[in-house]
Design a protein around this motif. Structure first.
Motif: not given
Length: 84
Positions: A32, A34, A49, A51, A60-63, A65, A79-80, A82
């Motif tokens: 993890n 993030v 994304e 930002d 930015l985010e874990v889609l 695990k 993950v997502k 930036n």
């Protein structure tokens, strides 16, 4: 929600906690990251994304695990990131 359902839910939570404890005991840990810089050795980028308030290549985010066994990646995290 019936009382019987609540009892099943309590039982499943106990089983899940025991499984997590056993995996942790043998060195399995969740990936993890993030807010950290994207690392292709631990993660795979599925989404991008833009930002402007965050730096480039930040997770930015874990889609989905990901997991490591000691220092070896079992499954990379999806993950997502930036991208400016």
């Amino acid at each position: 929600v019936s009382e019987e359902f609540k009892n099943y839910l309590v039982g499943f939570k106990m089983i899940y906690k025991n499984l997590c404890d056993i995996l942790k005991k043998y060195g399995v840990e969740e990936i993890n990251r993030v807010g950290q810089v994207f690392d292709p050795n631990l993660e795979q980028a599925l989404l991008v994304e833009s930002d402007p308030s965050k730096e480039d290549d930040i997770v930015l985010e874990v889609l989905l695990k990901g997991y490591k066994l000691k220092d070896r990646v079992i499954r990379p995290a999806s993950v997502k990131i930036n991208q400016l």
